[in-house]
Design an enzyme around this catalytic site. Structure first.
Site, PDB file in Angstrom:
ATOM      1  N   LYS A  44       0.800  -1.212   0.000  1.00  0.00           N
ATOM      2  CA  LYS A  44       0.000   0.000   0.000  1.00  0.00           C
ATOM      3  C   LYS A  44       0.844   1.280   0.000  1.00  0.00           C
ATOM      4  O   LYS A  44       0.319   2.364  -0.242  1.00  0.00           O
ATOM      5  CB  LYS A  44      -0.971  -0.008   1.183  1.00  0.00           C
TER       6      LYS A  44
HETATM    7  C1  LIG Z   1      -2.922  -6.700   4.277  1.00  0.00           C
HETATM    8  C2  LIG Z   1      -3.705  -6.327   3.066  1.00  0.00           C
HETATM    9  N1  LIG Z   1      -4.020  -7.274   2.193  1.00  0.00           N
HETATM   10  C3  LIG Z   1      -4.747  -7.013   1.106  1.00  0.00           C
HETATM   11  C4  LIG Z   1      -5.213  -5.748   0.845  1.00  0.00           C
HETATM   12  C5  LIG Z   1      -6.075  -5.536  -0.371  1.00  0.00           C
HETATM   13  O1  LIG Z   1      -5.496  -4.746  -1.358  1.00  0.00           O
HETATM   14  P1  LIG Z   1      -6.386  -3.787  -2.222  1.00  0.00           P
HETATM   15  O2  LIG Z   1      -6.981  -2.758  -1.298  1.00  0.00           O
HETATM   16  O3  LIG Z   1      -5.461  -3.176  -3.211  1.00  0.00           O
HETATM   17  O4  LIG Z   1      -7.463  -4.605  -2.860  1.00  0.00           O
HETATM   18  C6  LIG Z   1      -4.928  -4.733   1.745  1.00  0.00           C
HETATM   19  C7  LIG Z   1      -5.461  -3.379   1.536  1.00  0.00           C
HETATM   20  O5  LIG Z   1      -5.638  -2.610   2.452  1.00  0.00           O
HETATM   21  C8  LIG Z   1      -4.137  -5.019   2.878  1.00  0.00           C
HETATM   22  O6  LIG Z   1      -3.822  -4.061   3.775  1.00  0.00           O
END
Ligand SMILES: Cc1ncc(COP(=O)(O)O)c(C=O)c1O
Length: 453
Positions: A44
């Site tokens: 992120k």
């Molecule tokens: C630990 C974790 N996994 C997966 C995701 C999912 O990613 P995305 O928001 O790009 O779909 C996030 C998003 O906040 C995350 O913090």
């Protein structure tokens, strides 16, 4: 000299690492894009910086402004790095489901953390969506990031993560699989890869308690699919604009338990210490085994680091409380592990019923074995005592010998759970286990129920 001018310049260019043991049953090569190599330890960081830069460029974020975001922690960390380097204030609105580590980390990098309840509707004024929007309106010079609907989120992954995967695999990638939260990662990477090679398959990993899979398959936003779950970062009770359903070929759902168990496996079998959504991602891939062929090259993206989940998935007690630990329960001795330290409560034949009632109340139990000098000779059940009391109010002063039922069957501590459970019937609520050191313990029907995974 070769150095970065600030920490933000170290974002991206994370390694692609082949997985071996954990994917041994898959026919093809599996490569993990390990995103904890980013400075904020998650994928992120990429989108957080891009959202800030785009907002600076078009004037939504002004010098000295305050960045406000509802974040499960990782976006907050990325925003915090950008805020520190670029001189902004940051307020992170977070749900109480998130790990304490994540909150402490955000505070450590200068963010103000506001915690909201998880189990409220998104439209509820207490929800983290509503609170972040309200704070953004109330804070002078505040900018509400809104990672869910902010197009810079998916765009960051389109500009960086997608091209990195394409170059690292030299265009050999055939499948991309990742957990879906705001949708920024899957939509950005998926769009880029499909533009290079339209037949690349893009698979989203969803969690039980989230709307994505059903919505993708039926177009129905089913509120019945929404309930609280443990996995952090993926699944939603809303449809974020960043989820581009048209680039996603299929969703698979992974349980909280599998996510946690597979997260531990990644650490133990691959030495890759990642967070819970990475456990979901790898388990989701294993669920898709039948769709894969020997020449395929799968890229699975691991979003963040296991260090944020030390008090959770990597804590045995937390795992056991939720029934996530694969402790094998096969024998009578295994069935009583949870209460082996507590003494076996008994009554003697010549004690009065009132004594048995006292012990039932004090130890909060439903049945008591009765002993005399020869050993176990009877039993008392709270329901039988209650019925007897209804017939004769003086029963409390009678000796137990006069009202007790048949003694409980006794099994050896190595007796199989299946054999023990056959002894628990409508008329017999417990079994005694001989621990072979002169001591005995009791197995109740609740121990049997608790052993069912
Ligand atoms: C630990 C974790 N996994 C997966 C995701 C999912 O990613 P995305 O928001 O790009 O779909 C996030 C998003 O906040 C995350 O913090």
């Amino acid at each position: 000299m070769k150095y970065a001018k600030n920490i933000l310049e170290t974002i991206g260019n994370t390694p692609l690492v082949q997985l071996n043991s954990i994917v041994k049953d898959l026919p093809c090569k599996v490569l993990a894009k390990v995103e904890y190599f980013n400075p904020g330890h998650s994928c992120k960081d990429r989108m957080a910086l891009k959202m800030v830069e785009d907002a600076e460029a078009d004037g939504r974020l002004k010098p000295g402004g305050t960045i406000i975001e509802g974040t499960s922690g990782n976006t907050g960390m990325g925003l915090a790095l950008a805020a520190v380097v670029k001189g902004y204030k940051l307020i992170c609105v977070i749900t109480d489901k998130q790990s304490k580590e994540k909150m402490d980390i955000l505070r450590a990098v200068g963010a103000k953390v506001v915690v909201c309840p998880t189990d409220v509707e998104p439209t509820d004024p207490r929800s983290y969506y509503s609170v972040s929007k309200r704070l953004a309106q109330e804070t002078p010079n505040g900018w509400y990031v809104n990672q869910y609907d902010n197009p810079s989120n998916a765009q960051a992954n389109y500009e960086q993560t997608g091209p990195e995967i394409w170059e690292q695999t030299q265009g050999a990638v055939t499948h991309f699989i990742v957990g879906v939260g705001t949708g920024g990662t899957i939509s950005g990477v998926g769009k880029y890869l499909k533009e290079q090679k339209p037949n690349v398959k893009v698979w989203g990993v969803d969690t039980y308690g989230s709307v994505f899979k059903k919505y993708h398959e039926t177009g129905i936003f089913d509120e019945n699919e929404v309930y609280s779950y443990v996995t952090e970062g993926i699944g939603e009770d809303i449809l974020p604009e960043n989820v581009n359903f048209s680039v996603i070929d299929h969703f698979t759902k992974v349980t909280d338990k599998d996510a946690a168990v597979y997260c531990r496996k990644l650490a133990l079998e691959e030495g890759i210490f990642v967070g819970m959504s990475s456990g979901s991602a790898i388990k989701g891939l294993l669920q898709m085994k039948d769709e894969l062929k020997p020449d395929d090259v799968v890229v699975v993206l691991f979003h963040d680091s296991g260090s944020r989940y030390i008090g959770k998935i990597f804590n045995d007690e937390w795992m056991r409380e939720r029934g996530y630990l694969e402790d094998e329960i096969t024998t009578a001795a295994d069935l009583i592990q949870n209460h082996i330290e507590k003494p076996l409560v008994v009554v003697r034949t010549e004690e009065l019923v009132s004594h048995a009632l006292d012990r039932i109340r004090k130890y909060k139990i439903s049945q008591i074995p009765v002993i005399d000098k020869d050993g176990f000779v009877g039993s008392l059940e709270d329901s039988d005592l209650f019925a007897a009391f209804m017939n004769d109010a003086n029963i409390a002063e009678k000796p137990i010998r006069e009202v007790m039922g048949a003694p409980y069957p006794v099994v050896n501590k190595k007796a199989k759970v299946e054999d023990v459970s056959k002894l628990i019937t409508k008329d017999n609520n417990a079994v005694l286990v001989d621990l072979e050191d002169g001591k005995y313990h009791i197995i109740t029907k609740y121990d049997i129920i608790n052993s069912i995974k």
